[in-house]
Enzyme design. Structure first.
Site, mmCIF file in Angstrom:
data_model
loop_
_atom_site.group_PDB
_atom_site.id
_atom_site.type_symbol
_atom_site.label_atom_id
_atom_site.label_comp_id
_atom_site.label_asym_id
_atom_site.label_seq_id
_atom_site.Cartn_x
_atom_site.Cartn_y
_atom_site.Cartn_z
ATOM 1 N N THR A 120 0.840 -1.210 0.000
ATOM 2 C CA THR A 120 0.000 0.000 0.000
ATOM 3 C C THR A 120 0.869 1.253 0.000
ATOM 4 O OG1 THR A 120 -1.444 1.327 1.437
ATOM 5 C CG2 THR A 120 -0.162 -0.341 2.521
ATOM 6 N N ASP A 121 0.279 2.365 -0.436
ATOM 7 C CA ASP A 121 1.025 3.642 -0.369
ATOM 8 C C ASP A 121 1.296 4.054 1.081
ATOM 9 O OD1 ASP A 121 -1.606 4.348 0.308
ATOM 10 O OD2 ASP A 121 -1.789 5.956 -1.177
ATOM 11 N N GLU A 122 0.517 3.467 2.024
ATOM 12 C CA GLU A 122 0.656 3.876 3.424
ATOM 13 C C GLU A 122 1.991 3.458 4.039
ATOM 14 O OE1 GLU A 122 -2.721 3.671 5.963
ATOM 15 O OE2 GLU A 122 -4.116 3.528 4.298
ATOM 16 N N TYR A 145 -1.616 -0.626 11.258
ATOM 17 C CA TYR A 145 -1.914 -1.224 9.944
ATOM 18 C C TYR A 145 -0.731 -1.047 8.988
ATOM 19 C CZ TYR A 145 -3.558 -1.311 5.090
ATOM 20 O OH TYR A 145 -3.668 -1.553 3.742
ATOM 21 N N LYS A 149 1.825 -3.743 7.184
ATOM 22 C CA LYS A 149 1.962 -3.847 5.721
ATOM 23 C C LYS A 149 3.414 -3.617 5.294
ATOM 24 C CE LYS A 149 -0.802 -4.379 2.998
ATOM 25 N NZ LYS A 149 -1.294 -5.647 2.394
#
Ligand code: NAD
Length: 317
Positions: A120-122, A145, A149
């Site tokens: 994810t971009d996160e 989260y 990831k």
């Protein structure tokens, strides 16, 4: 190609399954948590094989590999909601970190041509008003989260570097589209607005996210499955950045609902201000472009919800 898809009953995984079930033999592995729903893949149910299993359950995963001998894996399965990770990080570490390790180990043991890991971009952390993340940007995740990831993303990279496993990492921005579980911003707003209920918006709604229609995302993932270079990561973004409040206002405008439904609530702890991806790598190397712009995608989605709204509500979706 025989492709094992984890999280294939989830929001993005199911879009991949609906799209590619006609071209490939798909084996779906999903634990069917609160976020999993077989209705999402009902239309292709007789074309796929489904296993209800936990990706962190080594015995179950190895049994599936031994029986099915998949040639490739697309790993979507994850606990995916930041707010839930703030309440309790445990399932995030179990599924996202351990589950990814179990999947990678099964691939080492049984052999695989390609493993596409959905990150994810996160994982990059947050940006201020300016700048973009490239694939070379350091990973500085901020929520339980995104940390889980990032750990999975790095494990995937390590399994290529250490064991030569043909792993490709995909880092998409925020997706929206049909069948997203109504805990994420866009489905929450549409559902509340259709019900004339107050719409909770964190802080002043000024946080910025980049929005990608889910079908565009799964096309990029499929491209990486075919062409992505092992050991490499690829950002998948639309370049369409919006403040949360702009997204909410646009949905209310399309639905003809009053802005008085907006209720500002206390901000999420540690809320990342902005994410923005440079997606030049996948565009320049493989010619990928997103096709559905936000204006078109959100209109289509609102119509989709209007059509299914009462059905979904009645069925506790
Ligand atoms: P989702 O929460 O809608 O679906 C997750 C799916 O995984 C569900 O079907 C669930 O039952 C399954 N699952 C959860 N734990 C499992 C386990 N232990 N074993 C097997 N299956 C399990 O998530 P999504 O929005 O479809 O996201 C898919 C992937 O894309 C995730 O890895 C997520 O981190 C990533 N991602 C999502 C977005 C987004 O905007 N939705 C953006 C970037 C990256």
């Amino acid at each position: 190609m025989k492709i094992l898809v984890t999280g294939g009953a989830g929001f993005i995984g199911s879009a991949f399954v609906r799209k590619y079930a006609y071209d490939h033999e798909l084996i779906i592995v999903d634990k069917l948590t609160y976020a999993g729903d077989l209705r999402r893949i009902e239309e292709v149910r007789d074309r796929i094989k489904f296993y209800k299993a936990d990706v962190a359950d080594k015995t179950a995963i190895e049994e599936i590999f031994a029986k099915e001998k998949p040639e490739a894996v697309v790993h979507f399965a994850a606990e995916s909601h930041v707010d839930r990770s703030i309440q309790d990080p445990t399932p995030f570490i179990e599924t996202n970190v351990k589950g990814t390790q179990v999947m990678l180990d099964a691939c080492r043991k049984y052999g695989i041509e390609k493993f596409v890991h959905i990150s994810t971009d996160e994982v990059y952390g947050e940006l201020g008003e300016e700048g973009q993340f490239t694939e070379e940007s350091p990973l500085r995740p901020n929520s339980p989260y995104s940390v889980s990831k990032a750990a999975a993303d790095m494990l995937a990279r390590a399994y290529h570097r250490t064991y030569g496993l043909p792993v490709v990492v995909a880092r998409p921005c925020n997706n929206y589209g049909p069948w997203q579980y109504p805990e994420k911003l866009i489905p929450v707003v549409i559902k509340k607005a259709l019900n004339n209920e107050p719409i909770p918006v964190y802080g002043q709604g000024l946080n910025v996210r980049e929005w990608l229609y889910v079908d565009d995302c799964v096309e990029a993932v499929y491209l990486l499955l075919q062409k992505g270079k092992p050991g490499e990561a690829y950002n998948i973004g639309s370049g369409e950045e919006k403040r949360n409040i702009e997204v909410v206002r646009e949905i209310l405008r399309i639905l003809g609902k009053p802005e008085s439904l907006i209720t500002f609530v206390q901000d999420r702890p540690g809320h990342d201000f902005r994410y923005s991806l440079s997606s030049d790598k996948i565009k320049n190397l493989y010619g990928w472009e997103h096709k559905v712009n936000f204006e078109k995608g959100i209109k289509f989605l609102v119509d989709w919800y209007k059509k299914y709204f009462y059905f979904l509500l009645l069925n506790a979706f």
